[in-house]
Design an enzyme around this catalytic site. Structure first.
Site, PDB file in Angstrom:
ATOM      1  N   ASP A 123       6.234  -1.189  12.202  1.00  0.00           N
ATOM      2  CA  ASP A 123       5.547  -2.264  11.478  1.00  0.00           C
ATOM      3  C   ASP A 123       6.015  -3.659  11.917  1.00  0.00           C
ATOM      4  O   ASP A 123       5.468  -4.663  11.469  1.00  0.00           O
ATOM      5  CB  ASP A 123       5.753  -2.111   9.964  1.00  0.00           C
ATOM      6  CG  ASP A 123       4.709  -1.168   9.348  1.00  0.00           C
ATOM      7  OD1 ASP A 123       3.824  -0.701  10.069  1.00  0.00           O
ATOM      8  OD2 ASP A 123       4.793  -0.908   8.138  1.00  0.00           O
ATOM      9  N   ARG A 179      12.174  -2.057   0.851  1.00  0.00           N
ATOM     10  CA  ARG A 179      11.633  -1.877   2.196  1.00  0.00           C
ATOM     11  C   ARG A 179      12.774  -1.513   3.159  1.00  0.00           C
ATOM     12  O   ARG A 179      13.883  -2.037   3.036  1.00  0.00           O
ATOM     13  CB  ARG A 179      10.997  -3.201   2.626  1.00  0.00           C
ATOM     14  CG  ARG A 179      10.295  -3.189   3.967  1.00  0.00           C
ATOM     15  CD  ARG A 179       9.091  -2.332   3.973  1.00  0.00           C
ATOM     16  NE  ARG A 179       8.188  -2.651   5.079  1.00  0.00           N
ATOM     17  CZ  ARG A 179       7.207  -1.836   5.461  1.00  0.00           C
ATOM     18  NH1 ARG A 179       7.003  -0.665   4.879  1.00  0.00           N
ATOM     19  NH2 ARG A 179       6.401  -2.192   6.450  1.00  0.00           N
ATOM     20  N   SER A 227       4.928  -5.400   5.552  1.00  0.00           N
ATOM     21  CA  SER A 227       4.177  -4.253   5.030  1.00  0.00           C
ATOM     22  C   SER A 227       2.803  -4.693   4.529  1.00  0.00           C
ATOM     23  O   SER A 227       2.557  -5.880   4.303  1.00  0.00           O
ATOM     24  CB  SER A 227       4.969  -3.649   3.865  1.00  0.00           C
ATOM     25  OG  SER A 227       4.207  -2.687   3.181  1.00  0.00           O
ATOM     26  N   SER A 228       1.927  -3.706   4.341  1.00  0.00           N
ATOM     27  CA  SER A 228       0.616  -3.965   3.717  1.00  0.00           C
ATOM     28  C   SER A 228       0.535  -3.387   2.306  1.00  0.00           C
ATOM     29  O   SER A 228      -0.514  -3.483   1.662  1.00  0.00           O
ATOM     30  CB  SER A 228      -0.491  -3.291   4.530  1.00  0.00           C
ATOM     31  OG  SER A 228      -0.523  -3.785   5.834  1.00  0.00           O
ATOM     32  N   THR A 256       6.606   4.691   1.330  1.00  0.00           N
ATOM     33  CA  THR A 256       6.038   5.202   2.570  1.00  0.00           C
ATOM     34  C   THR A 256       7.093   5.665   3.558  1.00  0.00           C
ATOM     35  O   THR A 256       8.253   5.243   3.499  1.00  0.00           O
ATOM     36  CB  THR A 256       5.186   4.090   3.247  1.00  0.00           C
ATOM     37  OG1 THR A 256       4.519   4.601   4.390  1.00  0.00           O
ATOM     38  CG2 THR A 256       6.041   2.906   3.686  1.00  0.00           C
ATOM     39  N   THR A 305       1.139   6.779   3.332  1.00  0.00           N
ATOM     40  CA  THR A 305       1.911   6.097   2.311  1.00  0.00           C
ATOM     41  C   THR A 305       1.462   6.779   1.042  1.00  0.00           C
ATOM     42  O   THR A 305       0.454   7.471   1.048  1.00  0.00           O
ATOM     43  CB  THR A 305       1.504   4.599   2.346  1.00  0.00           C
ATOM     44  OG1 THR A 305       1.859   4.069   3.617  1.00  0.00           O
ATOM     45  CG2 THR A 305       2.094   3.770   1.243  1.00  0.00           C
TER      46      THR A 305
HETATM   47  N1  GLY Z   1       3.808   1.394   6.712  1.00  0.00           N
HETATM   48  C1  GLY Z   1       2.745   0.918   5.963  1.00  0.00           C
HETATM   49  C2  GLY Z   1       2.992  -0.380   5.308  1.00  0.00           C
HETATM   50  O1  GLY Z   1       4.118  -0.674   4.965  1.00  0.00           O
HETATM   51  O2  GLY Z   1       2.096  -1.145   5.113  1.00  0.00           O
END
Ligand code: GLY
Length: 579
Positions: free
Chosen positions: A415, A97, A444-445, A391, A373
């Site tokens: 985010d 990330r 993040s999701s 993403t 993403t």
């Molecule tokens: N930017 C989308 C996520 O990380 O969930």
């Protein structure tokens, strides 16, 4: 994590892909499979499998290739997550990330009065996080790859240098970015040939600067990006453009191997991404809740079913907002509790099957995140599996980059929670775990997930879609595990999304009959129709018949997104006729 030789003898590999213009397809294979958002990139991964590479090798090569072929989300300027399970069922994850730069502060998006400056956290040079992708791919290769690093990067170097046919999706984007009002932007020059003309469909798109950057990564590994010429140019570009990422940020960036989040559902084991993604925790929490319901009496897609699924989502998203953030900054996150069966029992008891609960924005909030993403799923002939989501945040990320380097920077800082203590029912959240801090990873999701059955990889799944990722992956996994749906049916089944706030059920067009809609409204739900949720890409392995089955969503013709219908027409009009 050693691989296991299988008895499969037939040499059949499959690459499947969708671009935003293609219809869905189901595909079978014996000896390996790569499912991604671009056919050329999936083929790149399959070529690596055919060379003897394993699922990690194929995922790395596919990801580098997507940087070239799918620049809206494929990237070296962003970040993401890998869930890897070997053929013995042992799972691990790689977190790459993006991080906040060293100079980031928790009030960096506020004006003097303490108000959020509109757009600064999403679309500005200050929205760019320190990229993680190259470090993540490199760590994955060092720990679990088998072929040489150079062999995995080379296909992307070739695709960038020699070019590939400019597709309709890129052409559509080029139209947007080359409008007069964008004339001084990086993206304006991005889709042009050497003579400065905007590329036309099917012309070869060459990206010489990107090829040079990728060649440095091929030759120097991770250092080809985080040190030396590329790092120097990123640092210089940031200084010239008001950015805050420095050479020091790049040098300090590290990908991290983390323990997966583990859950169970009626004998299956679920492995997914831990924080800094919220995906795994929310997925397991929702699966635990669903395990407590009796689906002999609750019919699929009935009003009771939609209500129950929405209430499970509401609770998981509220818990996500309250508790989750970067684990290196939030040492006390109650991950064990949130994913436990006991907690699910308590949460389940709170659900009134006759009334919608109310989401209270004075207590919690939820996160921002973008829609663009991309996911890829891979299985190799030995049964090793990779679920990989990465993403740039928005489509084409920050839409900024250095022309000398040829790749696009993310806008992932959006985010983070931008304003401490301010949570609004429209979606802005101000809880502490995900506030900006130097070197912190934003929540993040993304929900790359692998389910095992009898201790072996069984289902590999993931999706793009911002916050909807968690819920579309959840419903797909649930469809397979509870209703025994085939992967194609599980993916194609229309879905809903509830994210606690805004307090509404978003449903895919045609899912709910007028009667069901009326009943749900009478229970207190607010409904909102949407054309499409997610773009799932999954593989299942049938251990009895010993074959892989893959499916990629889906721009279902009856529910295609606005604009897609006309593009579909163009796509399926023979090229000769369009000349
Ligand atoms: N930017 C989308 C996520 O990380 O969930």
């Amino acid at each position: 994590m050693n691989s296991n030789k299988s008895s499969i003898s037939t040499i059949v590999y499959m690459a499947i892909a969708f671009c935003t213009l293609q219809l869905s397809a189901q595909t079978y294979a014996k000896n390996g499979m790569v499912v991604s958002s671009n056919y050329l990139s999936s083929k790149t991964g399959v070529a690596i499998l055919k060379k003897g590479g394993n699922a990690i090798d194929a995922a790395i090569a596919t990801a580098f290739s997507l940087t070239v072929t799918l620049p809206s989300a494929g990237n070296i300027g962003g970040g993401g997550f890998i869930v890897f399970m070997n053929s013995e069922g042992k799972a691990t994850t790689i977190d790459f990330r993006e991080k906040a730069p060293l100079a980031a502060t928790n009030d960096m998006y506020l004006n003097r009065e303490g108000n959020l400056i509109n757009g600064l956290n999403h679309m500005s040079v200050k929205a760019i996080g320190v990229p993680g992708t190259v470090a993540g791919l490199y760590l994955a290769h060092q720990k679990y790859g088998t072929l040489s690093w150079a062999e995995l990067v080379q296909p992307a170097v070739d695709q960038a240098k020699n070019g590939f046919p400019f597709n309709w999706s890129l052409y559509e984007a080029a139209g947007r970015f080359t409008k007069e009002e964008n004339k001084n932007s990086f993206m304006n020059s991005y889709f042009r040939d050497e003579s400065g003309e905007v590329l036309q469909p099917n012309e070869l798109w060459k990206q010489p600067q990107l090829a040079k950057t990728l060649a440095l990564i091929r030759d120097k590994g991770k250092n080809g990006f985080y040190k030396g010429e590329v790092a120097k140019k990123i640092d210089q570009w940031m200084k010239e453009n008001g950015g805050i990422i420095t050479k020091k940020d790049l040098k300090k960036y590290k990908a991290i191997e983390r323990q997966p989040i583990k859950g169970t559902y009626k004998g299956y084991e679920i492995y997914s991404m831990p924080p800094p993604s919220s995906g795994g925790v929310a997925l397991v929490e929702m699966m635990n809740l669903m395990e407590l319901a009796n689906f002999d009496t609750i019919e699929f897609n009935s009003k009771e079913y939609v209500h129950l699924v929405a209430e499970a989502m509401r609770r998981a998203f509220a818990d996500r907002a309250e508790h989750l953030g970067d684990p290196d900054f939030n040492l006390e996150m109650p991950l064990g509790k949130l994913t436990s069966k006991e907690f699910a029992k308590k949460r389940f008891q709170e659900i009134d099957m006759t009334r919608a609960s109310v989401s209270d924005s004075t207590k919690f909030g939820q996160l921002y995140d973008g829609e663009s993403t991309t996911h890829l799923s891979v299985m190799d002939k030995d049964g090793n599996a990779v679920s990989f989501t990465y993403t740039l945040e928005y489509s084409y990320g920050s839409q900024m980059g250095s022309p000398e380097l040829g790749f696009i920077f993310n806008n992932e800082m959006g985010d983070f929670n931008p304003q401490s203590g301010i949570t609004k029912s429209n979606g802005q959240i101000g809880t502490t775990p995900n506030l900006v801090a130097p070197e912190k990873r934003m929540l993040s999701s993304m929900t790359p997930t692998i389910v095992s059955k009898d201790g072996k990889p069984y289902l590999v799944i993931g999706s793009p879609g911002g916050r909807t990722i968690i819920n579309t992956v959840f419903q797909t996994v649930f469809n397979v595990l509870e209703f025994n749906m085939r992967i194609d049916n599980a993916i194609e089944a229309l879905k809903i999304h509830h994210q606690w706030l805004p307090d509404q059920i978003v449903y895919e067009k045609h899912l709910l009959s007028p009667d069901t809609r009326k009943s749900l409204e009478a229970m207190g739900h607010t409904l909102r129709e949407r054309n499409n949720l997610g773009a799932l890409m999954g593989i299942t392995f049938d251990s009895e018949k010993r074959f892989l089955r893959a499916h990629r969503i889906r721009h279902n013709p009856i529910v295609a997104r606005p604009g897609i219908d006309s593009m579909l027409k163009r796509l399926f009009t023979p090229r000769e006729l369009t000349k």
